[in-house]
Design a protein around this motif. Structure first.
Motif, short mmCIF file in Angstrom:
data_model
loop_
_atom_site.label_atom_id
_atom_site.label_comp_id
_atom_site.label_asym_id
_atom_site.label_seq_id
_atom_site.Cartn_x
_atom_site.Cartn_y
_atom_site.Cartn_z
N ARG B 53 73.95 4.91 86.71
CA ARG B 53 73.41 5.52 85.50
C ARG B 53 74.15 6.82 85.20
O ARG B 53 74.54 7.54 86.12
N ARG B 54 74.35 7.10 83.94
CA ARG B 54 75.04 8.31 83.52
C ARG B 54 74.03 9.35 83.04
O ARG B 54 72.93 8.99 82.66
N VAL B 55 74.40 10.63 83.10
CA VAL B 55 73.51 11.67 82.56
C VAL B 55 73.34 11.45 81.06
O VAL B 55 74.27 11.08 80.37
N GLN B 56 72.11 11.65 80.59
CA GLN B 56 71.86 11.40 79.17
C GLN B 56 72.18 12.62 78.32
O GLN B 56 72.10 13.72 78.76
N ASN C 18 86.90 20.62 77.64
CA ASN C 18 85.59 20.74 78.29
C ASN C 18 85.80 21.38 79.67
O ASN C 18 85.93 20.67 80.67
N ARG C 148 79.05 9.59 86.65
CA ARG C 148 77.66 9.90 86.32
C ARG C 148 77.56 11.16 85.45
O ARG C 148 76.64 11.32 84.67
N VAL C 150 80.20 12.52 83.44
CA VAL C 150 81.07 12.61 82.26
C VAL C 150 80.60 11.68 81.16
O VAL C 150 80.22 10.54 81.44
N LYS C 151 80.62 12.18 79.91
CA LYS C 151 80.22 11.34 78.79
C LYS C 151 81.40 10.95 77.91
O LYS C 151 81.39 9.88 77.30
N ASP C 152 82.39 11.82 77.85
CA ASP C 152 83.53 11.61 76.95
C ASP C 152 84.33 10.36 77.35
O ASP C 152 84.91 10.31 78.44
N PRO C 153 84.39 9.32 76.47
CA PRO C 153 85.14 8.10 76.84
C PRO C 153 86.62 8.35 77.12
O PRO C 153 87.24 7.63 77.90
N CYS C 156 86.47 9.20 80.69
CA CYS C 156 85.96 8.08 81.51
C CYS C 156 87.00 7.01 81.78
O CYS C 156 87.08 6.49 82.89
#
Lengths: 98, 56, 246
Positions: B53-56, C18, C148, C150-153, C156
């Motif tokens: 799961r990733r941080v939201q 970032n 877990r 990192v959000k930036d595709p 990723c």
């Protein structure tokens, strides 16, 4: 937080250059995988045949890239154009052509 | 590349108290090499992606 | 020796800086399970590796790890490129910035500097290969943790690629650690025969069948000739006998 580190270039040649570099990366990646596979399967003739095939394909593409845009390796480099592009062109970590 | 089978009958050769990883059984490559490059391996058998799961 | 190729193993092109996530990712450069430690570990271990194939594997994976820390450095560099003083202060990047500005320096996410104690070179085949198996899993876990956070595709994609490489390396080190890979001369010869047989089996079967057929013809001929000769002699004997009697 917008980044302004990228140099501008002609859109068409830029896309073509990126595509060719992506192809070289892909084929070289296959070579790396076969390289590690063969290290633990040193008698697999089929893997060696595949390695030969992709190695020739890579050399051909690197030659094409060097002629069109600039050097990737020092073993294939244009020394007659009056510019040492190896040093004058951007380095890969700048992200320009990736 | 075809299946690499010759090692399978040698199970009795593995001494105790050592670590082994099973031989790669399926040595076929991905048909689509772009997909393989993106995945990080050319062997479907070695593709074990992150499913956490990733941080939201 | 080594040659440089002027490209990354996998594309890194990040458009959004970032500095916060850069501080996390830098651990895969100079951290305890980072790519720098991995590369130095394998390239140091190879000299005392008594098996050619395993020394080759250490060289080839050690070389790939060099390309990996180049990718990690490219990610960190692009994540912190052209930062303003305000961004640096706000993101907590100031503690790194004060010593290194925006340069790359190998350290763990917690600020601990890179240290040769972070890898082992023990001079024993089983010890070194078991160390390498563990190292690949530790690096894989670190990439799991980064994914877990990192959000930036754009970040990723290369991280996912690097994570997958750790699994492939684990597989290869595990195969190298097996008795029947490179440590047993006997098995190596059997592998050559097995491989030869796999490739040439139709020819071998073909020759075998023709051999049997040829032998059958030979035997048939011999039996026939012997029988005929015997009959001929019996006939001659009978003729002689009749002559003597008469």
């Amino acid at each position: 937080m917008m980044n302004t580190g990228y140099k501008t270039c002609n859109v068409d040649t830029c896309a073509e250059r990126r595509r060719l570099l992506q192809e070289i990366g892909k084929v070289d990646f296959v070579l790396k995988e076969l390289n590690l596979y063969l290290d633990t399967h040193p008698y697999d003739q089929q893997a060696m045949d595949a390695f030969k095939h992709y190695n020739m394909a890579k050399n051909k593409m690197v030659k094409e890239y060097t002629e069109k845009y600039g050097p990737l390796v020092l073993s294939i480099v244009d020394t007659d154009c009056g510019e040492w592009k190896w040093a004058t062109q951007d380095w890969p970590w700048e992200g320009g052509y990736h | 590349m075809q299946e690499w089978k010759p090692q399978m009958p040698y199970m009795e050769q593995f001494p105790a108290a050592m670590a082994y990883v099973p031989w790669q059984r399926n040595c076929n490559m991905y048909e689509n090499l772009d997909e393989a490059y993106k995945t990080g391996t050319i062997f479907p058998e070695l593709n074990k992606p992150f499913t956490g799961r990733r941080v939201q | 020796m080594w040659n440089y190729e002027k490209r990354l193993q996998f594309p890194v092109k990040i458009t959004q800086t970032n500095p916060k996530i850069a501080q996390v990712i830098i651990s895969q450069y100079g951290g305890p399970d980072g790519e720098l430690a991995a590369s130095m570990r394998y390239l140091a271990q190879r000299y005392t590796m008594p098996y050619n194939t395993v020394a080759g594997l250490l060289t080839d994976i050690g070389t790939e790890e060099l390309a990996h820390f180049e990718m990690i450095c490219a990610i960190v560099y692009q994540l912190t490129r052209n930062l303003t003083p305000e961004e640096i202060e706000k993101s907590g990047f100031d503690k790194y910035y004060v010593d290194h500005t925006l340069a790359l320096w190998p350290q763990a996410a917690g600020g601990i500097p890179f240290n040769a104690c972070e890898f082992q070179s023990k001079g024993d085949v089983i010890t070194d290969l078991t160390e390498d198996l563990a190292a690949e899993q530790k690096a894989r876990t670190t990439y799991d943790n980064i994914l877990r956070l990192v959000k930036d595709p754009e970040v990723c994609e290369p991280i996912r690629f690097l994570r997958a490489r750790e699994i492939v390396h684990f597989q290869r080190f595990g195969e190298a650690n097996r008795e029947d890979c490179s440590k047993s001369e006997h098995t190596t010869k059997r592998q050559i025969w097995n491989n030869y047989y796999q490739v040439h089996s139709p020819v071998i079967v073909h020759l075998y069948i023709w051999g049997i057929a040829f032998q059958a013809v030979l035997i048939y001929n011999t039996v026939l000739e012997t029988t005929l000769l015997f009959c001929h002699r019996v006939k001659r004997f009978c003729v002689r006998l009749s002559i003597v009697r008469s």
